[in-house]
Every structure is written in C-alpha cells, then in structure tokens.
Design an enzyme around this catalytic site. Structure first.
Site, PDB file in Angstrom:
ATOM      1  N   SER A 229      44.693  45.083  40.165  1.00 28.59           N
ATOM      2  CA  SER A 229      45.972  45.423  39.553  1.00 28.59           C
ATOM      3  C   SER A 229      46.021  46.915  39.200  1.00 28.59           C
ATOM      4  O   SER A 229      46.017  47.754  40.095  1.00 28.59           O
ATOM      5  CB  SER A 229      46.213  44.528  38.338  1.00 28.59           C
ATOM      6  OG  SER A 229      47.569  44.525  37.963  1.00 28.59           O
TER       7      SER A 229
ATOM      8  N   ASP B  48      48.616  38.976  41.571  1.00 30.86           N
ATOM      9  CA  ASP B  48      47.678  39.820  40.819  1.00 30.86           C
ATOM     10  C   ASP B  48      46.312  39.134  40.670  1.00 30.86           C
ATOM     11  O   ASP B  48      46.210  38.010  40.165  1.00 30.86           O
ATOM     12  CB  ASP B  48      48.291  40.057  39.440  1.00 30.86           C
ATOM     13  CG  ASP B  48      47.575  41.108  38.613  1.00 30.86           C
ATOM     14  OD1 ASP B  48      46.335  41.203  38.713  1.00 30.86           O
ATOM     15  OD2 ASP B  48      48.254  41.815  37.856  1.00 30.86           O
TER      16      ASP B  48
END
Length: 308
Positions: free
Chosen positions: A44, A192
């Site tokens: 991320s 993510d």
C-alpha cells in the site's frame, strides 16, 4: 556478503509521511542508501515508496517532497495528488463467501466490503513516471496485494509471482477495500495487501535475506496507541490486529535464523500522527513531528535487535 531486505508496510497518507522520516533515520544510522537494499518490498503506502525508491529516488528526495521542496516534477506532482481525507461513496457489490469462510479479521471483512470508487489515476501516474521497461530499475522491487478470488497474498515482482505492470501492482497494493477500486491482473482480482498483513514479512524467503528491516506505521508494541477516543478506535480496529500479525511473522522469521529489525511508531510518534491516517491536511505537520520522534524510535529498534 550480508543480504538486506527493506520491508515497508501500509499506512495511507500520514503513515507514508512517517515512513519517510523513519527511513531517513534508518539510512543515516546504518549508513546505507535506500536503493542499496537487495529487496524492496512494500504494501500500500509502502508500495508507493518502493515505486519511487525502486525508480531511483533517494531518501533526501523523499524528504524534500514531503516539505514541498522537490526539484523532481514527478515527486511534486505526486504530493499534489495526495487523495482526500474521505472516500467517495462506495458502490454495493455481491458478498464473497470464499473470503468469509477462509479468512479472519480484516481479510474476512474484504468479503463484505463495498466496491471502492476512488480515482486511482494518481497512482498510475506515479508508476508511469518511474517504470523502466516492464518493471522498476531496482530488480528486487516488490509490491504486495491480496488476491480476493483465492484468498492469498501476492508479492508482484518476486520470483514466481504473476506478471503485472508497475501501475497494476501499485494500484492493486493500494486498493483499500471500500475506497479504491479492485484491480484485475491476469484474471484475478486484488485489493490492498494490508487487508491480510500490514507488511507481509513472511513473504521474504529464508534464502533471500540475512537481515530484514521492517518499517510498519500501522503496527506498534503492546500499549502504544494514538491518544484520545479516535486512537482507541484506531487501535481496536486496525493497530492491534495488524500488530499481532506482524509479531507472528517476525517471530517466524527470527526462528529460522533471520535477523529482523522492527521499526514501529511508539506513543511519541503516534501523538504527532493522529488517528486518521488519510488526513491530507495534517500530512505536513505529521511529517515534521516524525522527523523529530522517528530517529529515537529507529535507534531503539536497532539497539533492541543488536542486544537480542
């Protein structure tokens, strides 16, 4: 020759600011350039850092970017592209029974998360600015995403991983459930990587690194949290479960003989960061606070591992 891996966890806008402060302190303490690690693995916000570092950006350039002083137009544009504090209204989507059955915690919640409708073009622009051919110039660059079709993590760029462009890998690694859209790569859907693990230390093979340096803004030692009611919620919903997973991964790596230096924010760091890790308006203040607190945190982590 000692093989070193740098593993950078998730953290959104504010976590990204703290990452840069901690990385600057780490590079000073161990006298190494950010691009000199043999493996650069990010999740991320960490994948953002890997995109830039793997593309040749120095830690000094990242510090200048955070202060709005970068001479690199790609970095200046990326800072201006920082997403808003709140996501656009997500769209409903069908439940994912596979994840609900096979996963727990945050990973299971991705099975009921609505479809994010955030604009990920800012991430694509960053990737386009630093991609060199099919990937990044640094051959050890990796970005972790979570495959919601089979319930497993993938480190794009690692040996044996599915092939993805830099843009696909970065957008997938940053696809916060309910905020950013799911990213399709080779017939699989990804979100993510932080949905399953804040840093995925366990994806670094035993034969790949002798020392792993972990910078994880969304994890902390027990009892360390952001002050206030917002901090209580952040700790219960995110920090505590992410810290537990990280602790388990680090323990497993150490058990096999790998040295792991864990750099996570303490109470002083967290007081400067605040509970909303997507608070764009607080980014500069959080970064300057981190430049004061992070060096002490880094030195403590290095000392703790040296004396272990």
């Amino acid at each position: 020759m000692t093989r070193r891996a740098l593993v950078i966890g998730c953290g959104g806008t504010i976590g990204g600011a703290w990452i840069i402060a901690a990385l600057s302190a780490l590079c000073d303490e161990i006298s190494v350039a950010a691009g000199d690690f043999d493996i650069l693995q990010g999740t991320s916000a960490g994948a953002e850092m890997v995109t830039m570092i793997g593309g040749g950006v120095r830690v000094e350039d990242l510090v200048a970017m955070q202060r709005g002083q970068s001479a690199d137009p790609r970095l200046s544009a990326h800072l201006a592209d920082t997403p808003s504090n709140l996501p656009p209204l997500p769209a409903p989507r069908l439940l994912n029974p596979r994840l609900l059955r096979s996963q727990s915690g945050l990973a299971a919640l991705t099975g009921i998360a609505p479809e994010g409708r955030g604009d990920a073009s800012w991430l694509q622009r960053l990737a386009d600015g630093f991609a060199e051919g099919p990937w990044l110039a640094h051959p050890g660059s990796r970005m972790v995403a979570f495959d919601i079709d089979v319930g497993r993590r993938v480190a794009f760029g690692a040996p044996g991983a599915p092939t993805a462009t830099v843009g696909e890998a970065l957008r997938a690694s940053w696809a916060i459930p309910g905020w950013m859209p799911v990213v399709a790569v080779d017939g699989h859907r990804y979100v993510d990587g932080g949905a399953r693990s804040t840093a995925s230390v366990d994806l670094i093979g035993a034969d790949e690194a002798d020392v792993i340096y972990v910078i994880a803004p969304m994890a902390s030692a027990a009892g360390q949290r952001v002050p206030g009611i917002g901090g209580l919620l952040e700790d219960a919903l995110l920090r505590r479960p992410m810290s537990k997973t990280l602790d388990e991964e680090v323990a497993a790596a150490r058990a096999r003989g790998t040295t792991v230096v864990v750099i996570t924010p303490d109470r002083a760091d967290l007081a400067g960061l605040g509970p909303n890790f997507m608070d764009r308006g607080h980014r500069r203040a959080a970064f300057e606070a981190a430049m004061v607190t992070a060096p002490k945190t880094v030195r403590r982590a290095l000392t703790a591992e040296a004396s272990a």
